[in-house]
Design a protein around this motif. Structure first.
Motif, PDB file in Angstrom:
ATOM      1  N   LEU A 180      43.195  14.829  14.031  1.00 35.68           N
ATOM      2  CA  LEU A 180      42.218  13.644  13.525  1.00 35.68           C
ATOM      3  C   LEU A 180      42.549  12.385  13.454  1.00 35.68           C
ATOM      4  CD1 LEU A 180      39.483  14.271  12.325  1.00 35.68           C
ATOM      5  CD2 LEU A 180      40.351  14.490  10.230  1.00 35.68           C
ATOM      6  N   GLU A 181      42.065  11.511  14.528  1.00 32.54           N
ATOM      7  CA  GLU A 181      42.275   9.942  14.474  1.00 32.54           C
ATOM      8  C   GLU A 181      42.190   9.429  13.148  1.00 32.54           C
ATOM      9  OE1 GLU A 181      44.094   9.024  17.064  1.00 32.54           O
ATOM     10  OE2 GLU A 181      43.751  10.954  17.981  1.00 32.54           O
ATOM     11  N   THR A 182      42.980   8.470  12.781  1.00 33.98           N
ATOM     12  CA  THR A 182      42.692   7.694  11.666  1.00 33.98           C
ATOM     13  C   THR A 182      41.567   7.059  11.600  1.00 33.98           C
ATOM     14  OG1 THR A 182      45.253   7.014  11.709  1.00 33.98           O
ATOM     15  CG2 THR A 182      43.986   5.840  10.237  1.00 33.98           C
ATOM     16  N   GLY A 183      40.746   7.148  10.574  1.00 32.18           N
ATOM     17  CA  GLY A 183      39.522   6.561  10.441  1.00 32.18           C
ATOM     18  C   GLY A 183      38.403   7.407  10.622  1.00 32.18           C
ATOM     19  N   SER A 184      38.637   8.569  11.364  1.00 35.35           N
ATOM     20  CA  SER A 184      37.539   9.409  11.909  1.00 35.35           C
ATOM     21  C   SER A 184      37.046  10.304  10.626  1.00 35.35           C
ATOM     22  CB  SER A 184      37.957  10.207  13.087  1.00 35.35           C
ATOM     23  OG  SER A 184      38.873  11.064  13.012  1.00 35.35           O
TER      24      SER A 184
END
Ligand SMILES: Nc1ncnc2c1ncn2[C@@H]1O[C@H](COP(=O)(O)OP(=O)(O)OP(=O)(O)O)[C@@H](O)[C@H]1O
Ligand SMILES: [Mg+2]
Lengths: 311, 270
Positions: B29-33
């Motif tokens: 999970l990418e940061t901010g997603s």
């Protein structure tokens, strides 16, 4: 009058026990019966140190710290070794019986000529009231010792209660209350529930041992049997206190526990005066707590029970 | 960034009640997603969130969050990085303590708690402002016990508490499922506001296909302790609630086949 003064004083001293019991039973919902052992521990440590000519304040603080150690042990048994809470308390309480005997090296330590908080308060009383034996208090003639003792203990207990109240409003204190209220939530907010429980039990047993330390100095001896049934005694005080204040506010609950303890002690003194057999005291106390514990549920059931219709 | 690799969890292992709740889940999970997790009852959604939050330690696999390997961290330590809202409105707040005290507890999430006042003057006024922004009229009831509030009000406050100190990861497990539709809408609007306002990395479990489609930028469907579909990019952009329901039907249909056939299918499919 002297009887009532004495009963109030003991009630105030045992209010510290009630506060300790309130902390474990009510705040944490943890049935900690270490108390029976730690109140004696406080008494035996302080009495023994007084016999060895320690300063009364230091000896009293040492009693408090010993109680904290006992509470820590119970907490560690429960959290680290996963022993059932009730059993952890029983284990420590049982072990304390031997430990107390070792500390006192006999079953009873009398404080005859030792300087204790009690003798110091008495001195202050003589100085303050400018009287040798009797003093007039609100129209009653009472012994200087009794009056001074009551005031001294009142001051001390009020101080402890205030400190406890302030503690419960700090970051650590609120986390402690929340731990009892909702452990899942406080864990999710980054608090180690185990650590807080150990700390809380240490504080609780410290207060209870402090009650023991003061009681020994007031009555002039420490006895290895003096703790028997004390948990139930404290619980009775807490229950009366809750009924008196009927609130969830922490300040009121603390005041309530103190008032409950005094009231309970007064009731007992009066009952004994009227000819209650002292041997029945613990039986009656236990019965009282039993009724107080089941009464709320029973009342609810009675209220919600369908009314018997005409046959 | 959150990196879950190959975690498994079996409850009551080697007993007749053995449940393989997670069978090797990997997610990046990418940061901010903002990831939405859907799936049938018992598919392991809550177990996945619990594994990330540290309610238990996963049997195998690893979990990394914000550059730290948190696989073996206890729950209270992970709370430094993670904010959480539970399905049950009673779970996230201390009922006998006041609104202000509950928020004060959250304002120190994962930080040392010493003998400073829990409710300083500054904190009190800043939490009054943020509570006023909820538009629930709670700003005048700061000293009331939280237990006296409705489920929706409690969930809104829990959401505020979980995000008070911006967490590296926000976990939401069906946090509107126990609410009436009106309160659920209100809490969902607040969820959207907070997540977008603070650009929070979020894992959210829901049974509402509407929520799945309208919130979040990626949808994962779980089944039997595994990730069955992972919709992102253009595929995610096109998806409609009906499509998701169809996928559920598909799974259900497959379940109804002869178990051996189902097993073969699953092996090929999953
Ligand atoms: N603590 C536990 N002990 C034993 N079994 C558990 C435990 N927690 C979950 N399970 C089992 O693991 C499986 C997955 O449960 P989980 O709660 O993760 O499902 P879910 O996808 O969240 O379902 P729902 O949509 O109903 O919330 C279920 O079979 C459940 O019974
Ligand atoms: Mg679930």
């Amino acid at each position: 009058m002297t009887l009532l003064l004495g009963a109030t004083t003991i009630g105030l001293i045992l209010a510290l026990l009630a506060l300790g019991v309130y902390l474990s039973f009510r705040i944490f919902n943890f049935p900690d019966i270490t108390a029976d052992g730690s109140i004696t521990l406080g008494a035996s440590v302080t009495a023994t140190l007084l016999v060895h000519h320690w300063s009364p304040w230091l000896a009293t603080v040492a009693g408090f710290l010993a109680g904290m150690m006992a509470g820590t042990t119970t907490g560690v048994l429960h959290t680290k070794f996963k022993i059932n809470g009730l059993l952890s308390g029983i284990l420590v309480m049982t072990a304390l019986y031997s430990i107390n005997l070792h500390i006192m090296s006999k079953s009873n330590v009398p404080l005859l000529n030792e300087i204790s908080l009690a003798t110091q308060i008495e001195h202050m009383g003589h100085a303050a009231f400018h009287a040798e034996t009797d003093v007039n208090l609100f129209g009653w003639t009472v012994g200087v010792r009794d009056a001074a003792m009551l005031l001294g203990v009142l001051l001390l207990v009020a101080m402890v209660g205030l400190v406890l109240y302030l503690f419960f409003r700090t970051n650590l204190g609120t986390a402690m209350r929340a731990t009892g209220d909702n452990p899942q939530m406080i864990r999710a907010l980054g608090v180690s529930v185990d650590f807080i429980l150990i700390l809380g039990l240490a504080l609780s047993n410290g207060l209870i041992a402090l009650a023991g330390a003061l009681l020994a100095q007031y009555q002039g001896f420490a006895d290895v049997q003096m703790g028997i049934g004390m948990v139930v005694w404290g619980l009775a005080s807490v229950i009366i206190g809750e009924a008196l204040v009927g609130s969830h506010r922490i300040g009121l609950l603390i005041t309530g526990a103190v008032m409950g303890s005094v009231l309970f002690r007064l009731l007992v003194a009066i009952a004994l005066r009227w000819g209650l057999n002292p041997n029945d005291l613990k039986l009656i106390t236990a019965a009282f707590v039993f009724v107080a514990l089941i009464a709320p549920a029973l009342l609810r059931k009675l209220k919600s029970a369908p009314k018997p219709g005409p046959a | 960034m959150l990196e879950i690799s190959g975690i498994t969890k079996t409850f009551n292992a080697r007993s007749p009640n053995e449940v393989r709740a997670l069978r090797g889940v990997s997610l990046r999970l990418e940061t901010g997603s903002f990831l939405i997790i859907i799936g049938t009852n018992g598919s392991g959604k809550s177990t996945l969130l619990n594994a990330v939050a540290g309610t238990f330690i996963a049997d195998t696999g690893s979990i990394k969050l914000a550059g730290k390997d948190i696989t073996r961290w206890p729950e209270h330590q992970r709370a430094k990085l993670i904010g959480r809202v539970f399905q049950n409105p009673f779970s996230g707040t201390a009922p006998n303590m006041s609104i202000a005290e509950n928020l004060a507890l959250a304002a120190r999430r994962g930080r040392p708690r010493g003998l400073g006042w829990a409710l300083g003057h500054n904190l009190r006024s800043s939490l009054r402002d943020r509570i006023r922004a909820l538009n629930m009229g709670l700003e005048d009831r700061l000293d009331n016990a939280i237990g006296s509030l409705s489920g929706g009000q409690r969930q809104a406050l829990t959401l505020l508490m979980a995000s008070w100190l911006k967490p590296e990861l926000l976990l939401l497990d069906e946090h509107t499922a126990a609410l009436d539709p009106r309160s659920a809408d209100q809490v969902i609007r607040l969820t959207h506001q907070i997540i977008h306002g603070d650009k929070l990395t979020t894992l959210m479990v829901t049974h509402s296909m509407q929520q799945a489609v309208h919130l979040g930028d990626r949808i994962v469907m779980m089944h039997r302790g595994q990730v069955l579909y992972d919709l992102h990019g253009p595929e995610r952009a096109r998806v409609r609630p009906e499509d998701l329901l169809n996928r559920f039907e598909e799974v259900r249909h497959r379940e109804q086949l002869d178990p051996t056939v189902a097993e073969i299918l699953r092996r090929n499919y999953v």
